[in-house]
Design a protein around this motif. Structure first.
Motif, PDB file in Angstrom:
ATOM      1  N   ASN A 105      56.502  -5.680 -23.721  1.00  0.00           N
ATOM      2  CA  ASN A 105      55.823  -5.779 -25.022  1.00  0.00           C
ATOM      3  C   ASN A 105      55.695  -4.371 -25.608  1.00  0.00           C
ATOM      4  N   PRO A 106      56.370  -4.098 -26.734  1.00  0.00           N
ATOM      5  CA  PRO A 106      56.298  -2.741 -27.292  1.00  0.00           C
ATOM      6  C   PRO A 106      54.902  -2.372 -27.770  1.00  0.00           C
ATOM      7  N   ARG A 107      54.029  -3.382 -27.929  1.00  0.00           N
ATOM      8  CA  ARG A 107      52.667  -3.104 -28.389  1.00  0.00           C
ATOM      9  C   ARG A 107      51.708  -2.873 -27.219  1.00  0.00           C
ATOM     10  N   CYS A 108      52.226  -2.942 -25.991  1.00  0.00           N
ATOM     11  CA  CYS A 108      51.357  -2.819 -24.816  1.00  0.00           C
ATOM     12  C   CYS A 108      51.039  -1.348 -24.523  1.00  0.00           C
ATOM     13  N   ILE A 109      49.835  -1.109 -24.073  1.00  0.00           N
ATOM     14  CA  ILE A 109      49.398   0.260 -23.752  1.00  0.00           C
ATOM     15  C   ILE A 109      50.266   0.882 -22.655  1.00  0.00           C
ATOM     16  N   SER A 111      53.252   1.065 -22.575  1.00  0.00           N
ATOM     17  CA  SER A 111      54.419   1.723 -23.170  1.00  0.00           C
ATOM     18  C   SER A 111      54.134   3.182 -23.506  1.00  0.00           C
ATOM     19  N   ILE A 112      52.855   3.577 -23.570  1.00  0.00           N
ATOM     20  CA  ILE A 112      52.567   4.980 -23.942  1.00  0.00           C
ATOM     21  C   ILE A 112      51.625   5.715 -22.990  1.00  0.00           C
ATOM     22  N   GLU A 113      50.808   4.998 -22.250  1.00  0.00           N
ATOM     23  CA  GLU A 113      49.785   5.694 -21.447  1.00  0.00           C
ATOM     24  C   GLU A 113      50.420   6.353 -20.217  1.00  0.00           C
ATOM     25  N   GLN A 114      50.226   7.642 -20.081  1.00  0.00           N
ATOM     26  CA  GLN A 114      50.840   8.360 -18.974  1.00  0.00           C
ATOM     27  C   GLN A 114      50.166   8.012 -17.635  1.00  0.00           C
ATOM     28  N   LEU A 116      50.105   5.366 -15.923  1.00  0.00           N
ATOM     29  CA  LEU A 116      49.517   4.034 -15.764  1.00  0.00           C
ATOM     30  C   LEU A 116      50.480   3.131 -14.987  1.00  0.00           C
ATOM     31  N   LYS A 133      48.780  -7.262 -16.786  1.00  0.00           N
ATOM     32  CA  LYS A 133      47.330  -7.176 -16.637  1.00  0.00           C
ATOM     33  C   LYS A 133      46.664  -6.693 -17.929  1.00  0.00           C
ATOM     34  N   TYR A 134      47.370  -5.862 -18.674  1.00  0.00           N
ATOM     35  CA  TYR A 134      46.749  -5.223 -19.838  1.00  0.00           C
ATOM     36  C   TYR A 134      46.895  -6.034 -21.121  1.00  0.00           C
ATOM     37  N   CYS A 135      48.119  -6.434 -21.451  1.00  0.00           N
ATOM     38  CA  CYS A 135      48.311  -7.129 -22.739  1.00  0.00           C
ATOM     39  C   CYS A 135      48.496  -8.627 -22.563  1.00  0.00           C
ATOM     40  N   GLU A 136      48.597  -9.101 -21.321  1.00  0.00           N
ATOM     41  CA  GLU A 136      48.741 -10.521 -20.980  1.00  0.00           C
ATOM     42  C   GLU A 136      50.083 -11.108 -21.411  1.00  0.00           C
TER      43      GLU A 136
END
Lengths: 145, 313
Positions: A105-109, A111-114, A116, A133-136
């Motif tokens: 999911n490109p909107r999932c955290i 994709s950017i959080e170092q 993680l 777990k984060y974006c379901e």
């Protein structure tokens, strides 16, 4: 008949769906281990027609069997010690898998959080559905489906 | 930092049981009637509003709620005015905020960001909206509005109209309402913006909640107790053409309102653009500004509860 020597300590993963051995090889990170690995492809099987087999010579606490359970919980895991099968491990779908698959999911955290971890949680054991777990977001991969 | 017996975070409306939600609504109602009783319960406490994307209502609502209780506010209002521009992670930002504040409300365009914060946070984290994912305090505002206006949260036919695909408020509201008995949904959307299949498979069907999917708003209105309108959100589309095609699909006007019953209240999470004509605002059934009002009291009640303030008394 191809002969592969017996192993002293390690695992024999049997009844792998034909063609899946390399996937398991990568996901178990066997390429990073300094141990003997035999990959047997398309072996004859009375139950499956064709199957793959992996033989891994390594200390038995070194591999994360959750990964194998995620890929295919029908795989038979024989645990070998002193060249003998000491246990047959029954695999289950792991409740959580970490850093095996990635959230798409490109909107999932993730994709950017170092730093993680990529964590997927088993949300429906019956339908074998894993969600980030984060974006379901549902996992739509081809590992075990 | 306030010492808590149980550090608790709210990521989704389902983090709260039906009983807890009912308690929050009772508390919010008391806060509305008796503001003086709560005017100093947060003296010396700070709320950090960590908003990585712009928001007017939600941020002001959280801030007003904290100010109502005598607390103070710190934080930032966009990613550009935070250390995110320097590459700071969400995890580090909350660790820092936790050194200053007692509770945090976080909005982030990426889904799951508040959960990343919650995993390492020393203070309660409230998800104030994470992309198209969850927006629990909006759901609390929605439920409080429905309960106050209709006097109940069961035996209702709820129409939800507009962007049902990307609308996080919609998914959260459905998940929360299916826990009450006698709920029936009429889902009104163009084909392209229908409710995702996972909401049907994992929320509506297991709960046994009846629903129908329709395209025409006019067909649904006469059957409704509640009409929940949503905006087609530009920021959720990757393709501008798709957005332009969808944005004016539904417009609720005075003519359509005539088709509804005398107690068919209209809710909207706001901001509205064109989907509700301004002429509808004077209709006594237009409840979207009341929703903002109740939202503040629900956020107040939620912070009060997470900060375990009632337990001092």
């Amino acid at each position: 008949m191809l002969n592969v020597g017996a192993i002293e300590e390690g695992f024999v993963l049997d009844h792998i769906k034909a063609g899946k051995a390399m996937t398991i090889y990568k996901d178990l990170k066997l390429d990073q281990l300094d141990c003997t690995v035999a990959i047997i492809k398309n072996a004859k099987s009375s139950k499956m027609g064709k199957k793959d087999i992996l033989k891994v010579e390594c200390p038995i606490d070194q591999l994360n069997m959750d990964v194998v359970g995620f890929i295919d919980h029908n795989i038979t895991v024989n645990i070998i010690k002193n060249s003998r099968i000491i246990a047959k491990k029954k695999l289950e779908l792991p409740k959580e898998i970490r850093n095996v698959i990635r959230c798409r999911n490109p909107r999932c955290i993730t994709s950017i959080e170092q730093g993680l971890d990529q964590v997927f949680v088993l949300t429906d054991p019956e339908k074998e559905i894993y969600r980030c777990k984060y974006c379901e977001e549902k996992y739509h991969g081809t590992h075990n489906k | 930092m306030r010492k808590l017996k149980h550090l608790r975070h709210i990521m989704s409306p389902l983090d709260l049981t039906v009983e807890e939600m009912d308690k929050l609504m009772d508390l919010a109602a008391d806060m509305e009637v008796n503001p003086k009783k709560y005017a100093h319960v947060c003296d010396g406490l700070k709320l950090a509003t960590l908003f990585y994307e712009p928001s007017t209502r939600t941020r002001m609502s959280f801030e007003s709620a904290m100010l109502n209780m005598g607390g103070s506010i710190i934080g930032f209002h966009s990613a550009s005015s935070s250390s995110a521009t320097k590459g700071e992670s969400v995890a580090d930002t909350i660790r820092v905020a936790g050194c200053f504040a007692d509770i945090c409300a976080m909005r982030h365009p990426k889904e799951g960001a508040p959960m990343v914060a919650a995993e390492v946070s020393p203070i309660p984290v409230i998800n104030a909206g994470d992309g198209g994912h969850q927006h629990p305090t909006q759901t609390l505002a929605d439920l409080m509005t429905i309960r106050t206006l209709k006097g109940r949260l069961n035996n209702l036919t709820v129409g939800i109209c507009g962007d049902l695909k990307f609308g996080r408020t919609v998914h959260s509201l459905i998940s929360a309402l299916v826990r009450y008995t006698g709920i029936r949904f009429i889902l009104i959307s163009p084909e392209e913006l229908r409710i995702p299949s996972y909401v049907k498979e994992e929320v509506l069907n297991p709960a046994g909640t009846p629903y129908e999917e329709v395209i025409r708003l006019e067909d649904a209105i006469p059957k409704l107790d509640i009409l929940y309108m949503t905006r087609v959100q530009k920021e959720r589309f990757f393709n501008e053409d798709d957005y332009v095609r969808m944005k004016d699909f539904y417009i609720l006007d005075e003519e359509k309102m005539k088709l509804g019953g005398p107690e068919m209240y209209v809710l909207h999470p706001l901001p509205r653009v064109n989907e509700i004509s301004v002429n509808v605002d004077k209709d006594p059934r237009a409840a979207y500004f009341k929703q903002v009002h109740y939202g503040m009291y629900m956020r107040e009640a939620l912070m009060y509860t997470l900060l375990e303030l009632g337990e001092d008394q």
